[in-house]
Design a protein around this motif. Structure first.
Motif, short mmCIF file in Angstrom:
data_model
loop_
_atom_site.label_atom_id
_atom_site.label_comp_id
_atom_site.label_asym_id
_atom_site.label_seq_id
_atom_site.Cartn_x
_atom_site.Cartn_y
_atom_site.Cartn_z
N TYR A 108 0.64 10.71 -15.65
CA TYR A 108 1.58 10.26 -14.63
C TYR A 108 3.02 10.35 -15.09
O TYR A 108 3.32 10.29 -16.29
CB TYR A 108 1.27 8.81 -14.24
CG TYR A 108 -0.12 8.62 -13.69
CD1 TYR A 108 -0.40 8.92 -12.36
CD2 TYR A 108 -1.16 8.15 -14.49
CE1 TYR A 108 -1.69 8.75 -11.85
CE2 TYR A 108 -2.44 7.98 -13.98
CZ TYR A 108 -2.69 8.28 -12.67
OH TYR A 108 -3.95 8.12 -12.17
N THR A 109 3.92 10.46 -14.11
CA THR A 109 5.36 10.40 -14.34
C THR A 109 5.94 9.34 -13.42
O THR A 109 5.29 8.89 -12.46
CB THR A 109 6.06 11.75 -14.06
OG1 THR A 109 6.04 11.98 -12.65
CG2 THR A 109 5.37 12.89 -14.80
N ALA A 110 7.18 8.96 -13.66
CA ALA A 110 7.83 7.91 -12.87
C ALA A 110 8.09 8.32 -11.42
O ALA A 110 8.33 7.46 -10.58
CB ALA A 110 9.14 7.50 -13.54
N ARG A 111 8.01 9.59 -11.11
CA ARG A 111 8.27 10.06 -9.73
C ARG A 111 7.01 10.28 -8.93
O ARG A 111 7.06 10.75 -7.79
CB ARG A 111 9.06 11.36 -9.78
CG ARG A 111 10.47 11.20 -10.31
CD ARG A 111 11.30 12.44 -10.10
NE ARG A 111 11.26 12.82 -8.70
CZ ARG A 111 11.39 14.06 -8.26
NH1 ARG A 111 11.55 15.04 -9.10
NH2 ARG A 111 11.34 14.35 -6.98
N ASP A 112 5.85 9.95 -9.48
CA ASP A 112 4.59 10.25 -8.81
C ASP A 112 4.36 9.39 -7.58
O ASP A 112 4.93 8.31 -7.43
CB ASP A 112 3.42 10.08 -9.78
CG ASP A 112 3.39 11.18 -10.83
OD1 ASP A 112 4.09 12.20 -10.67
OD2 ASP A 112 2.68 11.01 -11.83
N VAL A 113 3.49 9.91 -6.73
CA VAL A 113 3.14 9.26 -5.47
C VAL A 113 1.62 9.03 -5.47
O VAL A 113 0.85 10.00 -5.57
CB VAL A 113 3.55 10.13 -4.26
CG1 VAL A 113 3.21 9.44 -2.95
CG2 VAL A 113 5.03 10.50 -4.34
N LEU A 114 1.22 7.78 -5.35
CA LEU A 114 -0.21 7.43 -5.31
C LEU A 114 -0.57 7.13 -3.86
O LEU A 114 0.01 6.23 -3.24
CB LEU A 114 -0.48 6.22 -6.19
CG LEU A 114 -0.02 6.35 -7.65
CD1 LEU A 114 -0.26 5.04 -8.40
CD2 LEU A 114 -0.73 7.50 -8.33
N VAL A 115 -1.52 7.88 -3.32
CA VAL A 115 -1.86 7.81 -1.90
C VAL A 115 -3.24 7.20 -1.72
O VAL A 115 -4.22 7.65 -2.34
CB VAL A 115 -1.81 9.21 -1.26
CG1 VAL A 115 -2.10 9.13 0.24
CG2 VAL A 115 -0.47 9.89 -1.52
N PHE A 116 -3.32 6.20 -0.84
CA PHE A 116 -4.56 5.49 -0.55
C PHE A 116 -4.79 5.50 0.96
O PHE A 116 -3.85 5.44 1.74
CB PHE A 116 -4.48 4.04 -1.03
CG PHE A 116 -4.27 3.92 -2.51
CD1 PHE A 116 -5.33 3.68 -3.37
CD2 PHE A 116 -3.00 4.04 -3.06
CE1 PHE A 116 -5.14 3.58 -4.74
CE2 PHE A 116 -2.79 3.94 -4.43
CZ PHE A 116 -3.86 3.71 -5.27
N GLY A 117 -6.06 5.54 1.35
CA GLY A 117 -6.40 5.56 2.76
C GLY A 117 -6.74 4.19 3.31
O GLY A 117 -6.71 3.19 2.59
N LYS A 118 -7.07 4.19 4.59
CA LYS A 118 -7.39 2.92 5.24
C LYS A 118 -8.70 2.36 4.72
O LYS A 118 -9.57 3.08 4.23
CB LYS A 118 -7.41 3.06 6.75
CG LYS A 118 -8.39 4.06 7.31
CD LYS A 118 -8.19 4.15 8.82
CE LYS A 118 -8.87 5.36 9.39
NZ LYS A 118 -8.55 5.51 10.81
N GLU A 119 -8.83 1.06 4.83
CA GLU A 119 -9.95 0.33 4.24
C GLU A 119 -11.32 0.80 4.76
O GLU A 119 -12.27 0.84 3.99
CB GLU A 119 -9.81 -1.18 4.52
CG GLU A 119 -8.68 -1.83 3.78
CD GLU A 119 -7.36 -1.85 4.52
OE1 GLU A 119 -6.51 -2.67 4.16
OE2 GLU A 119 -7.16 -1.04 5.47
N THR A 120 -11.42 1.18 6.01
CA THR A 120 -12.73 1.50 6.59
C THR A 120 -13.16 2.95 6.40
O THR A 120 -14.35 3.25 6.43
CB THR A 120 -12.73 1.21 8.10
OG1 THR A 120 -11.67 1.94 8.71
CG2 THR A 120 -12.56 -0.28 8.36
#
Length: 161
Positions: A90-102
């Motif tokens: 990882y780097t400080a500019r990274d983007v972590l993407v998560f989806g909806k709970e269901t």
């Protein structure tokens, strides 16, 4: 570092994630449609008095996030991925993407970004981990890898209060 929640549905999870983003100095991006109003009392309660410490941006769609953060590395969390979240540098500019709970992240987005998809290892048969817990697990691994840049690692704050 950025946390993106695509169509989050549970206000308590989003509030917890906002609190984590405040403490970890990460920006939070919420992709509509949201499953709650941002005025929701459960959302506000879960975030406690940390709201002034976190930058939250709402987006009409995921393409807006991609355009805004063009040039950043995007990582997508999915139970369908083969690579563990610990296999990423990882780097400080990274983007972590998560989806909806269901339902997680839309299959089309995953397919377009398969090489950047990762998972949290779990016992076979376990369906998933709570969204706010998953964000905490991955976000703090990313922060550990960048030596907790910008955070107080010498003490002063008390975790889990």
């Amino acid at each position: 570092m950025h946390i993106v929640l695509i169509e989050p549905q549970i206000p308590g999870n989003t509030g917890n994630i906002a609190r984590l983003c405040a403490a970890a100095d990460m920006e939070l991006h919420l992709v509509k449609p949201l499953g709650f109003s941002t005025d929701d009392k459960h959302l506000k309660r879960a975030g406690l008095d940390y709201w002034h410490l976190v930058k939250v941006t709402e987006h009409e769609n995921f393409a807006e996030v991609q355009e805004l953060l063009l040039g950043s590395n995007f990582y997508f969390l999915s139970t369908k991925a083969k690579k563990a979240y610990t296999e990423v540098n990882y780097t400080a500019r990274d983007v972590l993407v998560f989806g909806k709970e269901t339902a997680g992240i839309d299959e089309k987005i995953l397919a377009q970004n398969w090489d950047c998809c990762m998972r949290i290892p779990m016992k076979e048969g376990a369906r998933s981990i709570n969204l706010s817990n998953a964000v905490a697990i991955v976000a703090y691994e990313a922060m550990r890898q960048i030596n907790f840049a910008g955070l107080d690692i010498k003490g002063g704050g008390v975790a889990a209060l």
